[in-house]
Design a protein around this motif. Structure first.
Motif, PDB file in Angstrom:
ATOM      1  N   ALA A 338      51.058  54.356  53.971  1.00 38.05           N
ATOM      2  CA  ALA A 338      50.478  53.287  53.158  1.00 38.05           C
ATOM      3  C   ALA A 338      50.001  52.177  54.080  1.00 38.05           C
ATOM      4  O   ALA A 338      50.691  51.802  55.037  1.00 38.05           O
ATOM      5  N   VAL A 339      48.814  51.670  53.789  1.00 42.42           N
ATOM      6  CA  VAL A 339      48.236  50.584  54.578  1.00 42.42           C
ATOM      7  C   VAL A 339      47.880  49.443  53.640  1.00 42.42           C
ATOM      8  O   VAL A 339      47.199  49.654  52.631  1.00 42.42           O
ATOM      9  N   SER A 340      48.353  48.252  53.973  1.00 42.13           N
ATOM     10  CA  SER A 340      48.041  47.058  53.186  1.00 42.13           C
ATOM     11  C   SER A 340      47.258  46.090  54.046  1.00 42.13           C
ATOM     12  O   SER A 340      47.617  45.845  55.201  1.00 42.13           O
ATOM     13  N   VAL A 341      46.185  45.544  53.497  1.00 38.90           N
ATOM     14  CA  VAL A 341      45.382  44.520  54.169  1.00 38.90           C
ATOM     15  C   VAL A 341      45.493  43.257  53.330  1.00 38.90           C
ATOM     16  O   VAL A 341      45.053  43.230  52.182  1.00 38.90           O
ATOM     17  N   ARG A 342      46.104  42.217  53.904  1.00 38.96           N
ATOM     18  CA  ARG A 342      46.401  40.993  53.180  1.00 38.96           C
ATOM     19  C   ARG A 342      45.670  39.802  53.802  1.00 38.96           C
ATOM     20  O   ARG A 342      45.456  39.755  55.010  1.00 38.96           O
ATOM     21  N   ASP A 343      45.313  38.870  52.952  1.00 32.84           N
ATOM     22  CA  ASP A 343      44.776  37.604  53.447  1.00 32.84           C
ATOM     23  C   ASP A 343      45.561  36.474  52.799  1.00 32.84           C
ATOM     24  O   ASP A 343      46.460  36.693  51.988  1.00 32.84           O
ATOM     25  N   GLN A 344      45.230  35.238  53.171  1.00 29.85           N
ATOM     26  CA  GLN A 344      45.937  34.067  52.662  1.00 29.85           C
ATOM     27  C   GLN A 344      44.994  33.156  51.882  1.00 29.85           C
ATOM     28  O   GLN A 344      45.163  31.938  51.877  1.00 29.85           O
ATOM     29  N   GLY A 345      44.024  33.774  51.234  1.00 28.07           N
ATOM     30  CA  GLY A 345      43.058  33.000  50.471  1.00 28.07           C
ATOM     31  C   GLY A 345      43.516  32.736  49.050  1.00 28.07           C
ATOM     32  O   GLY A 345      44.718  32.727  48.745  1.00 28.07           O
ATOM     33  N   GLU A 346      42.538  32.563  48.161  1.00 28.90           N
ATOM     34  CA  GLU A 346      42.849  32.260  46.768  1.00 28.90           C
ATOM     35  C   GLU A 346      43.313  33.487  45.988  1.00 28.90           C
ATOM     36  O   GLU A 346      43.870  33.355  44.902  1.00 28.90           O
ATOM     37  N   GLY A 347      43.084  34.671  46.526  1.00 26.06           N
ATOM     38  CA  GLY A 347      43.453  35.885  45.814  1.00 26.06           C
ATOM     39  C   GLY A 347      42.412  36.272  44.782  1.00 26.06           C
ATOM     40  O   GLY A 347      41.324  35.688  44.706  1.00 26.06           O
ATOM     41  N   ILE A 348      42.747  37.266  43.987  1.00 30.06           N
ATOM     42  CA  ILE A 348      41.843  37.784  42.956  1.00 30.06           C
ATOM     43  C   ILE A 348      42.499  37.591  41.600  1.00 30.06           C
ATOM     44  O   ILE A 348      43.657  37.966  41.400  1.00 30.06           O
ATOM     45  N   ALA A 349      41.771  37.001  40.680  1.00 35.01           N
ATOM     46  CA  ALA A 349      42.308  36.734  39.349  1.00 35.01           C
ATOM     47  C   ALA A 349      42.679  38.043  38.660  1.00 35.01           C
ATOM     48  O   ALA A 349      41.999  39.057  38.829  1.00 35.01           O
ATOM     49  N   PRO A 350      43.750  38.045  37.861  1.00 41.25           N
ATOM     50  CA  PRO A 350      44.181  39.285  37.194  1.00 41.25           C
ATOM     51  C   PRO A 350      43.108  39.915  36.328  1.00 41.25           C
ATOM     52  O   PRO A 350      43.019  41.136  36.243  1.00 41.25           O
ATOM     53  N   ASP A 351      42.276  39.084  35.681  1.00 42.36           N
ATOM     54  CA  ASP A 351      41.244  39.658  34.809  1.00 42.36           C
ATOM     55  C   ASP A 351      40.104  40.277  35.596  1.00 42.36           C
ATOM     56  O   ASP A 351      39.310  41.048  35.050  1.00 42.36           O
ATOM     57  N   VAL A 352      40.020  39.965  36.882  1.00 46.77           N
ATOM     58  CA  VAL A 352      38.961  40.515  37.727  1.00 46.77           C
ATOM     59  C   VAL A 352      39.425  41.790  38.430  1.00 46.77           C
ATOM     60  O   VAL A 352      38.611  42.647  38.784  1.00 46.77           O
ATOM     61  N   ALA A 353      40.733  41.932  38.620  1.00 46.92           N
ATOM     62  CA  ALA A 353      41.282  43.048  39.402  1.00 46.92           C
ATOM     63  C   ALA A 353      40.769  44.418  38.974  1.00 46.92           C
ATOM     64  O   ALA A 353      40.430  45.248  39.831  1.00 46.92           O
ATOM     65  N   PRO A 354      40.669  44.731  37.670  1.00 47.20           N
ATOM     66  CA  PRO A 354      40.194  46.071  37.298  1.00 47.20           C
ATOM     67  C   PRO A 354      38.744  46.342  37.673  1.00 47.20           C
ATOM     68  O   PRO A 354      38.312  47.489  37.638  1.00 47.20           O
ATOM     69  N   ARG A 355      37.985  45.313  38.041  1.00 45.90           N
ATOM     70  CA  ARG A 355      36.555  45.508  38.289  1.00 45.90           C
ATOM     71  C   ARG A 355      36.186  45.570  39.767  1.00 45.90           C
ATOM     72  O   ARG A 355      35.032  45.852  40.093  1.00 45.90           O
ATOM     73  N   VAL A 356      37.143  45.301  40.655  1.00 41.37           N
ATOM     74  CA  VAL A 356      36.774  45.136  42.059  1.00 41.37           C
ATOM     75  C   VAL A 356      36.278  46.418  42.713  1.00 41.37           C
ATOM     76  O   VAL A 356      35.560  46.371  43.714  1.00 41.37           O
TER      77      VAL A 356
END
Length: 418
Positions: A338-356
């Motif tokens: 498993a590979v995770s790529v993380r940043d420290q920004g604002e993140g992604i809103a939950p309602d947007v997550a299914p569309r990314v």
């Protein structure tokens, strides 16, 4: 189709005088392989005089009609089909008295009385030709009409139009630059210093690379959609591929302290497509740099395959709850990485997550205004998802443990012969 009709008509109302009654009475059609209601498309079958003997559930959903009410009625009264110019299809095609050798009508768009567009194809079931007899006209025994909704085709056409528009827009800028600089250099070569020529040629080279990347993305999209994405497996050191991606970003001008790599012990031997893993990692890191903030962390850890990864709904829930990846139990054998790529920004809103992971999704650039989008075609994450799934893996997005967005993908370790 005879078995199909037998199955459906056995439970449907049987008006007097229809062929359904005759088939049920004389036993010419018996047994059942599948019910018409189990078919994915709408099916309407009319007998030799045009009365409906089959009207399945999908046809009822598409037309808004009740099968029990329309069975036994004339099909041309129940389905008043018209073309885009308002012409009556039944009069134009004249299926019962028209060309006697016709066997089908290919699918085309027609409209119901309320203006609903449906995709219609028609097949003829004609009387058997006498053995040894001369070729002659054969009467229509049944008319089999297939109905499909037009919304899916509309979405596909809209997606293709968006792709063409995006490609045209993305190609115009670099090609204009290439044309402008090369024309200028050819016409006024002697007027520029060596430094000026170098700047122009470097710009042309960068724009040519941009066009190449776009064409590569389009080819990847084509392979993903057609299921022709090939995976050439070889022994791959995933942490080493991540280090090379970071080194490439630093060489391109990013600060070295912007990146962090964490590798957990117990990683399995992984047989993956090295080029595609580089493409996945490169795209996710670029996405984090462009849209995120702070330190970009890549975490490589052993994992196990246990059911399915989160779907869009589960990913959104995990994002909202800030869930972290479950650790591999002590002593358990890792069957995946498993590979995770993380940043420290604002993140992604939950309602947007299914569309990314959809085509043409583009996030807001770091520091950008509302409504603005980052550069690129919006195909990157869609391609990443396709590449991960080509390896038999899964990918999701969630909130990183320290805030920001975390894209996590899991791929089976694979074997040399896989």
């Amino acid at each position: 189709m005879d078995e199909l009709i037998s199955s459906r008509t056995s439970s449907a109302p049987k008006p007097a005088g229809t062929l359904a009654n005759q088939y049920a009475a004389d036993g010419q059609v018996s047994g059942s392989l599948v019910s018409a209601d189990e078919l994915p498309d709408g099916v309407v079958v009319a007998d030799a005089v045009g009365r409906i003997i089959v009207f399945n559930r999908v046809a009822a959903r598409l037309t808004g009609l009740d099968p029990s009410e329309v069975t036994g009625k004339f099909v041309f009264d129940v389905l008043p089909l018209r073309d885009a110019d308002g012409r009556d299809w039944w009069l134009c095609a004249d299926p019962y008295h028209g060309l006697p050798i016709r066997t089908r009508h290919p699918e085309r768009s027609l409209y119901l009385a309320d203006g609903t567009e449906i995709l219609v194809s028609v097949g003829y079931v004609r009387e058997d030709r006498p053995k040894g007899g001369a070729r002659s006209s054969r009467a229509v025994r049944r008319l089999v009409i297939s109905l499909r909704g037009a919304k899916q085709r509309e979405r596909l056409e809209r997606s293709r139009a968006e792709l063409v528009s995006t490609v045209a827009h993305e190609l115009r800028s670099p090609l204009t630059s290439v044309k402008g600089f090369t024309a200028t250099l050819l016409n006024k070569w002697g007027r520029f210093t060596d430094d000026q020529k170098r700047v122009m040629l470097e710009t042309v080279n960068a724009d040519a690379d941009r066009v190449t990347r776009l064409i590569t993305e389009l080819l990847d999209v084509s392979r993903i959609e057609s299921g022709r994405m090939e995976v050439h497996r070889q022994l791959v050191d995933v942490p080493d591929r991540a280090r090379k991606i970071i080194a490439g970003r630093v060489a391109a001008g990013d600060a070295e302290d912007r990146f962090r790599l964490e590798v957990l012990g117990g990683l399995p031997e992984t047989w993956l497509d090295a080029d595609k893993i580089d493409q996945i990692l490169g795209n996710l890191v670029e996405n984090a740099v462009r849209h995120g903030a702070g330190i970009v962390t890549i975490v490589v850890e052993p994992a196990r395959i246990e059911g399915e990864e989160e779907g869009p709904a589960e990913a959104a829930a995990a994002l909202q709850a800030g869930a972290a990846a479950a650790a591999l139990p002590a002593g358990a054998a890792a069957a995946a990485v498993a590979v995770s790529v993380r940043d420290q920004g604002e993140g992604i809103a939950p309602d947007v997550a299914p569309r990314v992971f959809r085509q043409f999704w583009r996030g807001k650039p770091r520091g950008g205004r509302r409504g603005q989008h980052g550069g690129g075609t919006g195909l990157g994450l869609y391609i990443v998802k396709g590449l991960v799934e080509a390896h038999g893996g899964t990918i999701c997005v969630r909130r990183a443990p320290g805030g920001g967005a975390e894209f996590r993908f899991t791929v089976p370790a694979g074997t040399a012969a896989a």
